[in-house]
Design an enzyme around this catalytic site. Structure first.
Site, PDB file in Angstrom:
ATOM      1  N   ASN A 137       0.847  -1.186   0.000  1.00 28.42           N
ATOM      2  CA  ASN A 137       0.000   0.000   0.000  1.00 28.42           C
ATOM      3  C   ASN A 137       0.886   1.241   0.000  1.00 28.42           C
ATOM      4  O   ASN A 137       1.405   1.651   1.034  1.00 28.42           O
ATOM      5  CB  ASN A 137      -0.923  -0.003   1.219  1.00 28.42           C
ATOM      6  N   CYS A 140      -2.562   4.979   0.307  1.00 30.17           N
ATOM      7  CA  CYS A 140      -3.670   5.484   1.144  1.00 30.17           C
ATOM      8  C   CYS A 140      -3.465   6.974   1.475  1.00 30.17           C
ATOM      9  O   CYS A 140      -2.484   7.349   2.107  1.00 30.17           O
ATOM     10  CB  CYS A 140      -3.809   4.682   2.426  1.00 30.17           C
ATOM     11  N   LYS A 187       0.754  -0.661  -5.195  1.00 28.75           N
ATOM     12  CA  LYS A 187      -0.385   0.222  -5.491  1.00 28.75           C
ATOM     13  C   LYS A 187       0.016   1.657  -5.197  1.00 28.75           C
ATOM     14  O   LYS A 187       0.331   2.018  -4.059  1.00 28.75           O
ATOM     15  CB  LYS A 187      -1.592  -0.199  -4.645  1.00 28.75           C
ATOM     16  N   GLY A 245     -15.097   6.753  -6.660  1.00 28.33           N
ATOM     17  CA  GLY A 245     -16.349   6.627  -7.413  1.00 28.33           C
ATOM     18  C   GLY A 245     -16.260   7.241  -8.804  1.00 28.33           C
ATOM     19  O   GLY A 245     -15.223   7.789  -9.190  1.00 28.33           O
ATOM     20  N   GLY A 273     -10.368   3.294 -10.187  1.00 29.02           N
ATOM     21  CA  GLY A 273     -10.898   4.646 -10.100  1.00 29.02           C
ATOM     22  C   GLY A 273     -12.171   4.841 -10.907  1.00 29.02           C
ATOM     23  O   GLY A 273     -12.125   5.016 -12.130  1.00 29.02           O
ATOM     24  N   GLY A 274     -13.314   4.765 -10.213  1.00 33.99           N
ATOM     25  CA  GLY A 274     -14.582   5.106 -10.835  1.00 33.99           C
ATOM     26  C   GLY A 274     -15.099   4.109 -11.848  1.00 33.99           C
ATOM     27  O   GLY A 274     -15.908   4.459 -12.697  1.00 33.99           O
ATOM     28  N   THR A 296     -15.497   1.124  -4.765  1.00 27.60           N
ATOM     29  CA  THR A 296     -16.742   1.831  -4.428  1.00 27.60           C
ATOM     30  C   THR A 296     -17.982   1.102  -4.950  1.00 27.60           C
ATOM     31  O   THR A 296     -18.969   0.950  -4.238  1.00 27.60           O
ATOM     32  CB  THR A 296     -16.710   3.271  -4.999  1.00 27.60           C
TER      33      THR A 296
HETATM   34  C1  FMN Z   1     -13.819   3.167   1.913  1.00 25.80           C
HETATM   35  C2  FMN Z   1     -12.587   2.848   1.128  1.00 25.80           C
HETATM   36  C3  FMN Z   1     -11.533   2.167   1.729  1.00 25.80           C
HETATM   37  C4  FMN Z   1     -10.387   1.866   1.002  1.00 25.80           C
HETATM   38  N1  FMN Z   1      -9.383   1.163   1.597  1.00 25.80           N
HETATM   39  C5  FMN Z   1      -8.278   0.831   0.897  1.00 25.80           C
HETATM   40  C6  FMN Z   1      -7.261   0.037   1.483  1.00 25.80           C
HETATM   41  O1  FMN Z   1      -7.371  -0.395   2.616  1.00 25.80           O
HETATM   42  N2  FMN Z   1      -6.164  -0.237   0.717  1.00 25.80           N
HETATM   43  C7  FMN Z   1      -6.037   0.216  -0.565  1.00 25.80           C
HETATM   44  O2  FMN Z   1      -5.016  -0.051  -1.205  1.00 25.80           O
HETATM   45  N3  FMN Z   1      -7.009   0.932  -1.152  1.00 25.80           N
HETATM   46  C8  FMN Z   1      -8.120   1.249  -0.448  1.00 25.80           C
HETATM   47  N4  FMN Z   1      -9.122   1.958  -1.057  1.00 25.80           N
HETATM   48  C9  FMN Z   1      -8.963   2.386  -2.452  1.00 25.80           C
HETATM   49  C10 FMN Z   1      -9.712   1.468  -3.424  1.00 25.80           C
HETATM   50  O3  FMN Z   1      -9.245   0.147  -3.377  1.00 25.80           O
HETATM   51  C11 FMN Z   1      -9.641   2.010  -4.863  1.00 25.80           C
HETATM   52  O4  FMN Z   1      -8.304   1.995  -5.293  1.00 25.80           O
HETATM   53  C12 FMN Z   1     -10.170   3.442  -5.002  1.00 25.80           C
HETATM   54  O5  FMN Z   1     -11.244   3.677  -4.130  1.00 25.80           O
HETATM   55  C13 FMN Z   1     -10.595   3.800  -6.425  1.00 25.80           C
HETATM   56  O6  FMN Z   1     -11.492   2.888  -6.957  1.00 25.80           O
HETATM   57  P1  FMN Z   1     -13.114   3.051  -6.869  1.00 25.80           P
HETATM   58  O7  FMN Z   1     -13.486   4.349  -7.484  1.00 25.80           O
HETATM   59  O8  FMN Z   1     -13.636   1.841  -7.578  1.00 25.80           O
HETATM   60  O9  FMN Z   1     -13.428   3.012  -5.402  1.00 25.80           O
HETATM   61  C14 FMN Z   1     -10.281   2.270  -0.341  1.00 25.80           C
HETATM   62  C15 FMN Z   1     -11.347   2.954  -0.935  1.00 25.80           C
HETATM   63  C16 FMN Z   1     -12.490   3.248  -0.231  1.00 25.80           C
HETATM   64  C17 FMN Z   1     -13.618   3.970  -0.900  1.00 25.80           C
END
Ligand code: FMN
Ligand code: SF4
Ligand code: SF4
Length: 425
Positions: A137, A140, A187, A245, A273-274, A296
């Protein structure tokens, strides 16, 4: 395989792993229990990345506070729970027992006194627990990075803070690769503004796959009549939020584009991402992603939508005579041109007065000197003032804003006057 797993079969081989399909549930709140992994597997996902695991102890781990802004297609969170190493290892072992098609990856951060050795130890522990791969990671934005941005001092340097330093990331990657056999994903955060450079040093250090997290840290919507009250439910203070999102997609596509363009080898990328439907997945793949990461959407819709989206995606491939998803990967990369040489068409706007209601919405366009209202009949039965918009072709730059402003699609394109010698403002 169950019926849904059969429907989601779209195999890809990446970093030596045969994935059921290129769709992964990203590390987050939907990969936190064995039961979730069971559901992910039954829904036929290619991989699941366990919720961020921090060793020794997660230094920020609080009850989650999420908001889904439906209209804005934006997800925000101020607080989130992370998990301890023991718990995550049990989850990995338990998940491996259930998972028939889903590969299981960690998502780790070490931030204790052992430094790089601590990272290596964590990665090895997941390998021993049966993980199919490890993910570091380096992304974050809601731990030390959040604290730094709010102007507070912190001794911690994790996630998006650490992920900005190519040499630090590379040293950790190198050490883990020397001691483990399973594939390593890194990541990365775009918050550094140099995601492609960090990706480059990561690949050079031996990482097998790079993922781009997509999300950014921002300010959530503000209630302007009472700006001191947080719009995040159950939050008393205002706080910075992690944004994710669908609104994120254009930036997320650019992250992948940038990584792909700077790194000439055929390195695997997971694009996050989204991503919220099959069209998004295709766009991301066309921009060079090998796998699609989703978080998301699984929070809002659960896991069981995947087969329907894959079905539509397969249908698209068939309709366009593509024999596999590999054929469309990176398809759009060579078409993206720099602003210096980007080819355009020359044209000027013209009003089709049959469609003009005389509403005058197009006249205030701030950068346009070409539009004026003139007398005219306009749209049958709908033009009460007897005026219509008119474009002076000698002053039209072809910017196209009027097309977006007009409610009745009255604007059309016409040739640039042959005798126009001065470039309009
Ligand atoms: C509530 C929440 C918690 C997340 N926790 C982590 C995490 O623990 N480790 C990580 O690498 N990414 C984490 N992410 C990032 C997601 O894995 C993803 O990379 C990011 O949200 C973009 O994708 P999305 O738009 O489909 O959510 C988190 C995202 C959200 C919304
Ligand atoms: S294309 Fe741009 S410059 Fe031309 S009329 Fe429309 S808004 Fe004005
Ligand atoms: S916005 Fe469209 S309908 Fe309204 S005046 Fe302009 S051209 Fe006519």
């Amino acid at each position: 395989m169950n019926e849904i797993q059969e429907k989601t079969y779209l195999p890809v081989n990446i970093a030596g792993i045969n994935f059921h399909n290129p769709f992964v549930v990203g590390s987050g709140p939907t990969v936190k229990t064995v039961d979730m992994i069971r559901k992910i597997d039954e829904a036929g996902w290619g991989a699941a990345f366990i919720k961020l695991t921090i060793d020794p102890e997660p230094y920020i781990s609080r009850d989650p506070r999420y908001s889904w802004w439906k209209k804005e297609k934006l997800h925000t969170f101020t607080l989130e729970k992370r998990i301890k190493l023991d718990e995550a290892l049990r989850l990995c072992e338990g998940g491996k027992k259930y998972a028939k098609v889903t590969k299981i990856f960690s998502n780790i951060t070490y931030e204790g006194p052992a430094g790089i050795d601590g990272w290596v130890k964590m990665a090895k522990a997941f390998e021993d627990a049966g993980a199919d791969g490890n993910e570091l990671n380096m992304c974050c934005p809601n731990m030390s990075f959040n604290v730094e941005i709010t102007g507070e001092k912190t001794d911690h340097k994790t996630g998006a803070s650490l992920g900005q330093c190519p040499s630090d990331v590379a040293a950790i990657v190198k050490a883990i690769k020397a001691e483990t056999k399973i594939p390593l994903v890194v990541k990365l955060t775009p918050e550094s503004g140099g995601i492609a450079q960090v990706a480059k040093s990561t690949y050079e250090a031996g990482a097998d796959i790079v993922a781009s997290v997509g999300n950014r840290l921002g300010v959530p919507p503000i209630k302007i009549e009472n700006p001191f009250e947080s719009t995040q439910r159950l939050n008393i203070d205002n706080g910075l939020t992690t944004l994710s999102g669908p609104w994120l997609k254009p930036l997320a596509l650019r992250d992948v584009y940038e990584i792909r363009t700077l790194n000439s080898g055929n390195y695997p990328i997971i694009g996050y991402g989204g991503m919220s439907n099959w069209k998004d997945y295709l766009e991301m793949i066309m921009m060079g992603a090998n796998m699609i990461g989703i978080c998301t959407d699984t929070m809002i819709r659960g896991y069981n939508f995947l087969y329907k989206e894959i079905d539509k995606l397969k249908n698209y491939l068939e309709r366009h005579n593509y024999s596999s998803i590999n054929e469309i990967r990176g398809l759009l990369l060579p078409t993206v041109k720099p602003a210096t040489t980007l080819k355009t068409k020359e044209a000027v706007a013209v009003v089709n007065t049959d469609n003009c209601t005389g509403c005058e919405l197009c006249t205030p366009i701030g950068h346009c000197y070409a539009i004026a209202m003139v007398e005219g009949k306009g749209m049958e039965g709908k033009n009460r003032k007897g005026i219509v918009a008119n474009v002076d072709p000698y002053n039209c730059t072809g910017c196209s804003t009027c097309f977006d402003v007009c409610p009745t699609n009255a604007f059309e394109w016409n040739d640039v006057p042959k005798d126009r010698s001065i470039t309009p403002v």
